[in-house]
Design a protein around this motif. Structure first.
Motif, mmCIF file in Angstrom:
data_model
loop_
_atom_site.group_PDB
_atom_site.id
_atom_site.type_symbol
_atom_site.label_atom_id
_atom_site.label_comp_id
_atom_site.label_asym_id
_atom_site.label_seq_id
_atom_site.Cartn_x
_atom_site.Cartn_y
_atom_site.Cartn_z
ATOM 1 N N ALA A 28 -6.229 5.234 -4.527
ATOM 2 C CA ALA A 28 -4.990 4.552 -3.682
ATOM 3 C C ALA A 28 -5.496 3.040 -2.904
ATOM 4 O O ALA A 28 -5.069 1.881 -2.648
ATOM 5 C CB ALA A 28 -3.448 4.490 -3.361
ATOM 6 N N ILE A 29 -6.655 3.546 -2.224
ATOM 7 C CA ILE A 29 -6.916 2.838 -1.189
ATOM 8 C C ILE A 29 -8.168 2.363 -2.232
ATOM 9 O O ILE A 29 -8.196 0.760 -2.034
ATOM 10 C CB ILE A 29 -8.225 3.687 -0.370
ATOM 11 N N LEU A 30 -8.803 2.502 -3.006
ATOM 12 C CA LEU A 30 -10.123 1.736 -3.983
ATOM 13 C C LEU A 30 -9.546 0.713 -5.029
ATOM 14 O O LEU A 30 -9.173 -0.570 -4.632
ATOM 15 C CB LEU A 30 -10.265 2.442 -4.460
ATOM 16 N N LEU A 31 -7.977 0.742 -5.565
ATOM 17 C CA LEU A 31 -7.280 -0.126 -5.869
ATOM 18 C C LEU A 31 -6.114 -1.303 -4.610
ATOM 19 O O LEU A 31 -6.847 -2.764 -5.180
ATOM 20 C CB LEU A 31 -5.682 1.019 -6.344
ATOM 21 N N PHE A 32 -6.582 -0.434 -3.698
ATOM 22 C CA PHE A 32 -5.338 -1.740 -2.670
ATOM 23 C C PHE A 32 -6.582 -2.690 -2.229
ATOM 24 O O PHE A 32 -6.218 -3.824 -1.939
ATOM 25 C CB PHE A 32 -4.650 -1.299 -1.754
ATOM 26 N N LEU A 80 0.758 -1.076 0.111
ATOM 27 C CA LEU A 80 -0.332 0.056 0.322
ATOM 28 C C LEU A 80 1.135 0.735 0.052
ATOM 29 O O LEU A 80 0.724 1.911 -0.633
ATOM 30 C CB LEU A 80 -1.124 0.094 1.174
ATOM 31 N N THR A 81 1.925 0.992 0.878
ATOM 32 C CA THR A 81 2.613 2.081 0.992
ATOM 33 C C THR A 81 3.268 2.618 -0.114
ATOM 34 O O THR A 81 3.040 3.984 -1.144
ATOM 35 C CB THR A 81 4.074 2.117 1.432
ATOM 36 N N ILE A 82 4.556 1.502 -1.148
ATOM 37 C CA ILE A 82 4.708 1.720 -2.671
ATOM 38 C C ILE A 82 3.343 2.337 -3.702
ATOM 39 O O ILE A 82 4.086 3.170 -4.225
ATOM 40 C CB ILE A 82 5.108 0.629 -2.511
#
Length: 482
Positions: free
Chosen positions: A402-406, A67-69
């Motif tokens: 990013a949150i949706l993808l992760f 998630l960080t990357i």
């Protein structure tokens, strides 16, 4: 290293470490919330609590690092695009691939470190955390009486319907099973109300029961009398049970006797365990086949069969050649044999299902060590071009994307792994599925960003519709009419 590579790498690292620390802090807080029930009321030192969090933190890295990357890539490249820094690079003849070169080497290095971390650090931390949790669970069991379930405390199994009072000392609908040295359970105590008395620092817990009954099953020496199941019953207004907790509070928090959990093992150990379990499973399955075949009685047919016996017509049936009593005996014997075989088969089926689930868990743990390293690379090539396309930096839109993808990546992995545990899906496919899904997306986004195209090529969908409408006469070309 050129100035441009140093600038891009420095910008990425500043965001990377900031996001990693923030996300790790959030997930550690979640860990405290999840395990607060195991830590509260145990009179633990701050050192033990910090040690618990330290041992549990490495387990969060496979969740936090990808998630960080992903988030850092979107934020960094989105900022570059928003500030027209990519436009300046392209005007100087520097392509997106060239701009990503220094970060590509860095991500490859991170993936190698992640693989080493997953294979060495996480198993060691898992070994420490599980043993520490086991030891903490044995401390102050008087404070661990959970409502609605049986709680194993000393020589008693205690179940309460409800707890009340300032310190949860008042109990209602108490059921107690007293254990014996030989493992039997012949004494049952039921009471409408109960009260826990004594200090939490005391080694003796007094349980005061009110308005209840005491049942004690008698074990006669004569086995014939045991079939009648004799017992004694007595009523009491108040009954006090003193439970010695000295053996339970004297717990060694450094004990590390648990070693068989799949999360504690390295790749070589997992390979060895999987081979061992698979050989054992196949051996027991083969033995079970032979036992079931033997139970059918087919192997003894040649002993009881005589070729010169009278041939029986199929229409007449075998039982028609026996009297009523013998026929009934044969039928009951056959039904008993079949029912016994079915019950044995059901028991073995459950046993083999547990064995398969155990093997699948070890295989999933094996593949997860490789998946973490590959996921770091794949999610970077998803986030970096996506940030360049959406051209938005900061902590607004990039965080949402990013949150949706992760979450999509993470939940696909969870559902697939849950299906793999019971054998519905191959452990290999289930573990790699979410990464395989993200890989084409990363290739697609990298291509779109490299060729300066938008996120979606809407013209590819609109142009065929326009041609269709032109043929139908529903759409007129304005250029021709003018």
């Amino acid at each position: 290293m050129k100035i441009l590579d140093r600038y891009i790498l420095t910008s990425f690292l500043k965001t990377f470490f900031s996001v990693f620390i923030i996300l790790m802090f959030i997930f550690v807080l979640q860990t405290i919330w999840l395990y607060i029930g195991e830590l509260a009321g145990k009179d633990l030192d701050v050192e033990v609590i910090m040690k618990f969090l330290l041992y549990f933190s490495p387990k969060l890295v496979p969740l936090v690092l990808p998630l960080t990357i992903l988030l850092t890539s979107i934020m960094t490249f989105g900022t570059f695009a928003e500030n027209y820094e990519f436009a300046a690079m392209k005007s100087s003849g520097i392509s997106l691939q060239r701009a990503m070169r220094s970060l590509t080497f860095f991500i490859l290095f991170v993936s190698l470190v992640a693989f080493f971390f997953a294979n060495n650090v996480i198993p060691a931390a898992e070994f420490k955390s599980i043993n520490l949790r086991k030891n903490i669970a044995q401390l102050k069991p008087a404070m661990a009486i959970t409502e609605g379930v049986f709680n194993d405390i000393g020589t008693f199994n205690i179940k309460v319907e409800d707890k009340s009072g300032e310190n949860d000392q008042y109990l209602t609908d108490v059921i107690i099973h007293q254990k014996t040295s030989n493992g039997g359970n012949y004494t049952v105590i039921k009471a409408k109300e109960g009260e826990l008395a004594g200090s939490t620092d005391s080694d003796v817990l007094s349980l005061i029961l009110k308005e209840g009954n005491y049942y004690d099953e008698i074990q006669p020496s004569d086995y014939e009398k045991r079939k009648k199941k004799p017992f004694t019953k007595s009523y009491f207004d108040e009954y006090v049970i003193n439970i010695d907790l000295s053996d339970f509070n004297n717990v060694d928090l450094e004990d590390e006797s648990t070693t068989s959990y799949h999360g504690m093992l390295k790749i070589s150990e997992l390979d060895e365990s999987i081979d061992s379990f698979s050989v054992s499973y196949n051996t027991r399955m083969d033995q079970f086949r032979k036992d079931m075949y033997r139970r059918t009685g087919v192997t003894t047919l040649s002993t009881n069969f005589r070729p010169r016996d009278t041939v029986i017509a199929f229409e007449e049936g075998l039982l028609s050649h026996f009297n009523t009593y013998d026929g009934a005996q044969i039928t009951n014997l056959a039904l008993g044999t079949i029912n016994s075989a079915v019950a044995h088969l059901a028991m073995k089926e459950q046993e083999f299902r547990v064995n398969i689930k155990q093997i699948n868990k070890f295989e999933i743990a094996l593949h997860e060590k490789y998946v973490l390293a590959v996921a770091c690379i794949v999610l970077f090539f998803v986030g970096a071009p996506l940030g360049a396309i959406i051209r938005k930096g900061g902590i607004g839109l990039p965080i949402v994307v990013a949150i949706l993808l992760f979450l999509t990546y993470h939940f696909i992995g969870i559902f697939a792994k849950n299906s793999a545990e019971d054998g519905s899906v191959s452990a290999f496919v289930a573990t790699w599925l979410s990464t395989w899904i993200m890989l084409p997306l990363g290739i697609y986004l990298t291509y779109r960003a490299t060729t300066d195209q938008g996120l979606f090529a809407f013209d590819n969908f609109i142009e065929p519709l326009k041609k269709l409408f032109k043929k139908a006469g529903l759409f007129k070309d304005k250029s021709k009419t003018e």
